[in-house]
Design an enzyme around this catalytic site. Structure first.
Site, mmCIF file in Angstrom:
data_model
loop_
_atom_site.group_PDB
_atom_site.id
_atom_site.type_symbol
_atom_site.label_atom_id
_atom_site.label_comp_id
_atom_site.label_asym_id
_atom_site.label_seq_id
_atom_site.Cartn_x
_atom_site.Cartn_y
_atom_site.Cartn_z
ATOM 1 C CE LYS A 11 -3.518 -2.828 2.073
ATOM 2 N NZ LYS A 11 -4.735 -2.932 2.878
ATOM 3 C CG HIS A 96 -6.741 -3.178 -2.863
ATOM 4 N ND1 HIS A 96 -7.308 -2.440 -1.848
ATOM 5 C CD2 HIS A 96 -6.079 -4.204 -2.277
ATOM 6 C CE1 HIS A 96 -6.990 -3.018 -0.685
ATOM 7 N NE2 HIS A 96 -6.252 -4.079 -0.927
ATOM 8 C CD GLU A 98 -6.689 -0.445 1.207
ATOM 9 O OE1 GLU A 98 -5.622 -0.204 0.621
ATOM 10 O OE2 GLU A 98 -6.757 -1.194 2.203
HETATM 11 P P1 PGA Z 1 -4.484 -6.762 5.220
HETATM 12 O O1 PGA Z 1 -4.726 -6.185 3.734
HETATM 13 O O2 PGA Z 1 -3.617 -7.992 5.060
HETATM 14 O O3 PGA Z 1 -3.758 -5.648 5.940
HETATM 15 O O4 PGA Z 1 -5.813 -7.066 5.779
HETATM 16 C C1 PGA Z 1 -4.968 -7.055 2.657
HETATM 17 C C2 PGA Z 1 -5.091 -6.248 1.385
HETATM 18 O O5 PGA Z 1 -5.581 -5.122 1.429
HETATM 19 O O6 PGA Z 1 -4.711 -6.735 0.303
#
Ligand code: PGA
Length: 243
Positions: A11, A96, A98
């Site tokens: 990220k 994704h 997000e």
């Molecule tokens: P996380 O994120 O492992 O922090 O839950 C997974 C992702 O967003 O791919």
């Protein structure tokens, strides 16, 4: 045999200096990792050059976290697939949650990005998954099947990874029960025309649950956010133990 694909998604974390320090911690842990495990780090755009210079074509493959669908043009702030290929990027995360939630990504733009990635020779990692509200309303399958239908239109399924990421399990510490993840992934597989597409689970994967997740027959790998940021923890995930 379906490929096992273990991917870290950093990220918006790590400067170039931090990325280099991370590699020094991670690479020594991979000396005994079985060759058939594909290990990918999906890093911020600004880390791609330094990562590609320091991976020396070893076990770890490089991934980006987004890609625009045009090759070039007046698209301020965007990065194209040929720009990624030049930096030895092999994979790109597309759709994704997000990006869907905060940056207006839709199934249609996901599809444009998928096609452009493949056109340039990148392997897309298509993320799908339902919100808590959709799950509680019994819409999990319908939501995911719709994301797949639009996202995969015109896409070559032989050059693809899919990540099932229930949104309520991302960054929350609340992992989806591994049997339930296995069930949804089986449903996803039934929709595909090519049955050997590697399908990952993502959402609060950590060293403490990786072995159980990878023991599930339909789960071919994981997409890891938070637990990929620390080399010890990601190393343990990559070196998961099967019974
Ligand atoms: P996380 O994120 O492992 O922090 O839950 C997974 C992702 O967003 O791919």
């Amino acid at each position: 045999m379906r490929k096992q694909v273990i991917a870290g998604n950093w990220k918006m974390y790590k400067t170039q200096a931090e990325a280099l320090a991370y590699l020094q911690g991670l690479l020594p842990q991979l000396t005994d990792t079985p060759d058939e495990r594909e290990v990918i780090l999906c890093v911020p755009f600004t880390d791609l050059a330094v990562m590609s210079q320091n991976l020396h074509g070893g076990l770890v493959r490089l991934g980006a976290q987004n890609v625009h669908w045009e090759v070039e043009g007046a698209f301020t702030g965007e990065v194209s697939a040929p720009m990624l290929v030049e930096l030895s990027v092999s994979y790109v995360v597309i759709g994704h949650s997000e990006r869907r939630q905060y940056f207006g990504e839709t199934d249609d733009t996901v599809n444009l990005r998928m096609r452009a990635a493949q056109e340039a020779g990148l392997t897309p990692i298509l993320c799908v998954g339902e919100t808590k509200q959709q799950r509680d309303a019994g819409q999990t399958e319908a939501v995911i099947l719709h994301q797949l239908k639009i996202g995969l239109d015109g896409v070559d399924q032989t050059r693809l990874v899919i990540a099932y990421e229930p949104i309520w399990a991302i960054g929350t510490g609340e992992t989806c029960d591994s049997k339930e993840a296995n069930r949804v992934i089986e449903t996803i597989r039934q929709q595909l025309s090519y049955g050997d597409v590697p399908i990952q689970y993502g959402g609060s994967v950590k060293p403490g649950n990786i072995d159980e997740i990878m023991a599930q027959p339909q789960i071919d790998g994981v997409l890891v956010g938070g637990a990929s940021l620390e080399p010890q923890s990601f190393g343990r995930i990559v070196n998961f133990q099967t019974a």
